[in-house]
Design a protein around this motif. Sequence first.
Motif, mmCIF file in Angstrom:
data_model
loop_
_atom_site.group_PDB
_atom_site.id
_atom_site.type_symbol
_atom_site.label_atom_id
_atom_site.label_comp_id
_atom_site.label_asym_id
_atom_site.label_seq_id
_atom_site.Cartn_x
_atom_site.Cartn_y
_atom_site.Cartn_z
ATOM 1 N N GLU A 20 23.471 12.174 -8.006
ATOM 2 C CA GLU A 20 23.447 10.910 -8.724
ATOM 3 C C GLU A 20 24.324 11.012 -9.968
ATOM 4 N N GLU A 25 22.920 5.994 -7.418
ATOM 5 C CA GLU A 25 21.504 6.305 -7.585
ATOM 6 C C GLU A 25 20.810 6.265 -6.230
ATOM 7 N N LYS A 27 17.090 6.017 -4.081
ATOM 8 C CA LYS A 27 15.722 5.538 -4.144
ATOM 9 C C LYS A 27 15.078 5.714 -2.774
ATOM 10 N N ASP A 46 17.328 -1.834 -12.407
ATOM 11 C CA ASP A 46 18.313 -0.854 -11.947
ATOM 12 C C ASP A 46 19.657 -1.521 -11.623
ATOM 13 N N ILE A 58 23.406 1.659 -5.251
ATOM 14 C CA ILE A 58 22.039 2.177 -5.115
ATOM 15 C C ILE A 58 21.763 2.319 -3.628
ATOM 16 N N HIS A 67 17.938 14.655 -9.293
ATOM 17 C CA HIS A 67 19.191 13.883 -9.175
ATOM 18 C C HIS A 67 20.071 14.331 -8.004
ATOM 19 N N ARG A 137 23.556 1.420 -17.416
ATOM 20 C CA ARG A 137 23.536 2.752 -16.802
ATOM 21 C C ARG A 137 24.255 3.733 -17.711
ATOM 22 N N PHE A 140 22.725 9.700 -15.632
ATOM 23 C CA PHE A 140 21.703 9.568 -14.594
ATOM 24 C C PHE A 140 20.642 8.528 -14.947
ATOM 25 N N ARG A 142 18.823 4.947 -16.862
ATOM 26 C CA ARG A 142 18.876 3.529 -17.204
ATOM 27 C C ARG A 142 18.337 3.379 -18.614
#
Length: 312
Positions: A20, A25, A27, A46, A58, A67, A137, A140, A142
């Motif tokens: 990441e 990113e 999820k 995000d 994402i 990460h 962002r 890594f 937010r």
Amino acid sequence: MLKLDTKAELELLHTGNVKEGLHLEYKASGAIDKKDDSKKLEMARDVSAFANADGGQIVYSMTEKDHEPAGLDDGVDAKVYPEIWFEQVLQQHVTPTIAGLRPRHVPLSKSMVAVVIDIPSTKGDPHQVSDGRYYRRHNFNRLIMEHYEIRDAIRRTLEPALQIEFELFKGDAAYKSVEFSQFRDESDPIALGALLSNTSNQPSMYTVVSIFIDRRVKLVSLDGFEQVGETEFSPGDRRHHLRAKIGIPGAYPVFKEMSLALGPFHFKISDRLLGQKFALGYQIKAPGCLKESHGFLEIGESGQMHLRMPPN
């Protein structure tokens, strides 16, 4: 952005250990839930954070640890979570709407999919989430945007954002070479153009462009530029200073939909300077905009020329 259209390409993220970062990113599928409003809000945070920074992607259905990608999970049901559902959730929770946002399915099995959301960087006002906050962002993470960051982002939409790209007019050739067709010790004139562009929706009514090129070159024609003199950037780095003034009346404003070609101006070099690097840079001054960038023009022993400028 990464090309992530197939399961194999997603699996390469894992096997290649693509971590990441600012633009990516991961999820797990559990981050998507129609019945959980907090997860919808988290998705909006995000996505808006990427848009308010430099854009990115994402990948939902990719697990992660520290990460790093830890492998795909089973995914989500494509019928329960169609692509338009993601658009609707984000439209409900992000203002203004993110133009160019692209949620898409990547098939994993018969009915299960991963979801990749391609997020462009915003070119207008920053995006606010329905919780009343702005996010961006950073590496890594937010982060909640500070007041000054929000203010600066809004100001950028109200001011021009100008930049220059230099042009050696090499046509379809892979490179451009210095030629010595008439005098053995002095080259034929070399053309160097400058393309002035504006990435903001706000036009620039009055613009002053300065070009700085190594004083070792011999200027032979300026074509719209005026020679101001020489500028010393550091000991041993003195350059010709060329300037062009653009303003109304007499010229159009510099606006987003139409770049402006400046020059080209022409110069010569001595054959003794083959294999050298020549300092090259520009400065743009306009109300609300000050931009400066420096690199060099590299001329090889055989005369091949390459522009080495940092990205705008």
